[in-house]
Design a protein around this motif. Structure first.
Motif, PDB file in Angstrom:
ATOM      1  N   ARG A  19       0.815  -1.389   0.037  1.00 16.73           N
ATOM      2  CA  ARG A  19       0.043   0.080   0.043  1.00 16.73           C
ATOM      3  C   ARG A  19       0.835   1.293  -0.186  1.00 16.73           C
ATOM      4  NH1 ARG A  19      -4.063   0.884  -1.837  1.00 16.73           N
ATOM      5  NH2 ARG A  19      -5.059   2.307  -0.032  1.00 16.73           N
ATOM      6  N   TYR A  23       0.872   4.301  -2.677  1.00 18.24           N
ATOM      7  CA  TYR A  23       0.553   5.650  -2.219  1.00 18.24           C
ATOM      8  C   TYR A  23       1.657   6.712  -2.963  1.00 18.24           C
ATOM      9  CZ  TYR A  23      -3.261   5.818   0.959  1.00 18.24           C
ATOM     10  OH  TYR A  23      -4.340   5.790   1.566  1.00 18.24           O
ATOM     11  N   ARG A  28       0.718  10.512  -3.590  1.00 15.55           N
ATOM     12  CA  ARG A  28       0.400  11.141  -2.387  1.00 15.55           C
ATOM     13  C   ARG A  28       0.996  11.923  -1.633  1.00 15.55           C
ATOM     14  NH1 ARG A  28      -4.895   8.636  -1.072  1.00 15.55           N
ATOM     15  NH2 ARG A  28      -5.680   7.257  -2.517  1.00 15.55           N
ATOM     16  N   SER A  44      -1.443  12.271   1.654  1.00 17.53           N
ATOM     17  CA  SER A  44      -2.973  12.348   1.784  1.00 17.53           C
ATOM     18  C   SER A  44      -3.512  10.972   1.711  1.00 17.53           C
ATOM     19  CB  SER A  44      -3.390  13.004   0.419  1.00 17.53           C
ATOM     20  OG  SER A  44      -2.800  12.434  -0.846  1.00 17.53           O
ATOM     21  N   GLY A  45      -4.476  10.656   2.664  1.00 14.16           N
ATOM     22  CA  GLY A  45      -5.229   9.280   2.685  1.00 14.16           C
ATOM     23  C   GLY A  45      -6.628   9.662   2.465  1.00 14.16           C
ATOM     24  N   SER A  46      -7.377   9.319   3.516  1.00 10.83           N
ATOM     25  CA  SER A  46      -8.765   9.547   3.913  1.00 10.83           C
ATOM     26  C   SER A  46      -8.452  11.291   4.005  1.00 10.83           C
ATOM     27  CB  SER A  46      -9.496   8.766   4.859  1.00 10.83           C
ATOM     28  OG  SER A  46      -8.748   8.866   5.913  1.00 10.83           O
ATOM     29  N   TYR A  49      -2.128  13.493   6.444  1.00  4.09           N
ATOM     30  CA  TYR A  49      -1.749  13.103   7.549  1.00  4.09           C
ATOM     31  C   TYR A  49       0.065  13.557   7.646  1.00  4.09           C
ATOM     32  CZ  TYR A  49      -5.474  10.014   8.041  1.00  4.09           C
ATOM     33  OH  TYR A  49      -6.814   9.160   8.045  1.00  4.09           O
ATOM     34  N   CYS A  66      -1.954   9.326  11.323  1.00  2.94           N
ATOM     35  CA  CYS A  66      -3.051   8.372  11.097  1.00  2.94           C
ATOM     36  C   CYS A  66      -3.291   7.293  12.122  1.00  2.94           C
ATOM     37  CB  CYS A  66      -2.527   7.500   9.774  1.00  2.94           C
ATOM     38  SG  CYS A  66      -1.656   6.292  10.030  1.00  2.94           S
ATOM     39  N   TYR A  68      -3.503   4.319  12.171  1.00  2.77           N
ATOM     40  CA  TYR A  68      -3.051   2.924  12.088  1.00  2.77           C
ATOM     41  C   TYR A  68      -2.338   2.311  13.443  1.00  2.77           C
ATOM     42  CZ  TYR A  68      -0.051  -0.928  10.552  1.00  2.77           C
ATOM     43  OH  TYR A  68       0.463  -2.226  10.379  1.00  2.77           O
ATOM     44  N   LYS A  75       1.333   2.802   6.123  1.00  2.00           N
ATOM     45  CA  LYS A  75       1.498   3.058   4.840  1.00  2.00           C
ATOM     46  C   LYS A  75       1.770   4.252   4.213  1.00  2.00           C
ATOM     47  CE  LYS A  75      -3.373   3.821   4.059  1.00  2.00           C
ATOM     48  NZ  LYS A  75      -4.724   3.120   3.936  1.00  2.00           N
ATOM     49  N   HIS A  76       1.632   5.331   5.170  1.00  6.52           N
ATOM     50  CA  HIS A  76       2.070   6.644   4.851  1.00  6.52           C
ATOM     51  C   HIS A  76       3.549   6.962   5.224  1.00  6.52           C
ATOM     52  CE1 HIS A  76      -2.112   6.847   6.409  1.00  6.52           C
ATOM     53  NE2 HIS A  76      -2.389   7.452   5.386  1.00  6.52           N
TER      54      HIS A  76
END
Length: 266
Positions: A19, A23, A28, A44-46, A49, A66, A68, A75-76
């Motif tokens: 992931r 990204y 992102r 950027s995710g939802s 972050y 985030c 997580y 993943k970020h």
């Protein structure tokens, strides 16, 4: 900035690594900056972050805002680390150092004063680094409580970033002001524990936050070389948290209280 793909894989699960790769390929990473050994980024995710990667310690230290709470990096963070591995970002500290060599003391003082007037968090860090006073446990707890209120909808699903408070505590420790640092650590673990019934996600993040704050508190208590009476007072803070209702984190506090008492008796 010595990090490669194998290291990044070992710091995350296979699914999270994939992931993170996606990204990065999707672009992102909205911002990525480096100042000496510290990299900061926005991914950027939802939502957007904030990611920090610190290469300055004995081991790679990463953090993301985030929610997580799984194993390893999120993943970020993976996306940012992969970007760093592909090509370390330009170190902006070199340009800053060059300017600092040329700027006058008066101009620098004026700039710092204006920056401190505009940014409350920076002002707080400045006073922790150079001042002789510090806030009370209650004042720090109120600031942390406000963070929970800002993130509650109506409960907290995300990992709130408490790094500012840990940085303030470290600044006090760097100046051997251990009781001031202990005040910050105490405010963190007391307020996070108090707000545990607000939390409905990122559980591992909050457990680690409490653990780090307790350990910092214990280190600072012992660094003051307390008398038996003083030690009982400091240890009583942990005992009080270990006896709270509901008993969500009680076992964690009892365990660390036992560790503190063993270290004091050594």
């Amino acid at each position: 900035m010595n990090v490669d793909e194998e290291t990044i894989r070992n710091r995350s699960t296979d699914a999270v690594f994939e992931r993170g790769e996606t990204y990065r390929k999707e672009g992102r990473i909205q911002r990525l900056d480096r100042f000496d050994d510290l990299v900061t980024a926005a991914v950027s995710g939802s939502k957007l972050y904030d990611v920090t990667v610190d290469f300055g310690g004995r081991s790679l230290d990463t953090n993301c805002t985030c929610p997580y709470d799984g194993s390893g990096d999120c993943k970020h963070v993976v996306a940012v680390l992969l970007d760093i591995a592909a090509g370390p970002p330009v170190d902006e500290s070199e340009g800053v150092e060059a300017v600092l060599d040329d700027v006058s003391a008066d101009d620098l003082r004026g700039f710092v004063r204006d920056a401190l007037a505009e940014h409350a968090e920076l002002r707080e860090q400045f006073l922790a680094q150079f001042g002789d006073d510090h806030k009370s446990v209650e004042e720090y707890r109120e600031e942390i409580s406000q963070l929970f209120e800002q993130h509650a909808d109506p409960v907290v699903f995300e990992a709130i970033d408490f790094s500012r408070f840990f940085e303030i505590a470290q600044q006090y420790r760097d100046r051997d002001r251990y009781l001031a640092a202990a005040t910050v650590y105490r405010a963190i673990f007391e307020e996070v524990d108090e707000k545990s019934n607000w939390i409905d996600g990122a559980y591992d993040h909050y457990a680690k936050t409490i653990q780090t704050a307790i350990e910092g508190y214990a280190d600072c208590v012992l660094a003051t070389d307390p008398s038996p009476e003083e030690f009982d007072t400091y240890a009583g803070v942990l005992e009080a948290r270990a006896s709270t209702e509901p008993p969500i984190n009680n076992e964690q506090f009892w365990r660390e209280l036992d560790n503190l008492e063993e270290r004091y008796d050594e």
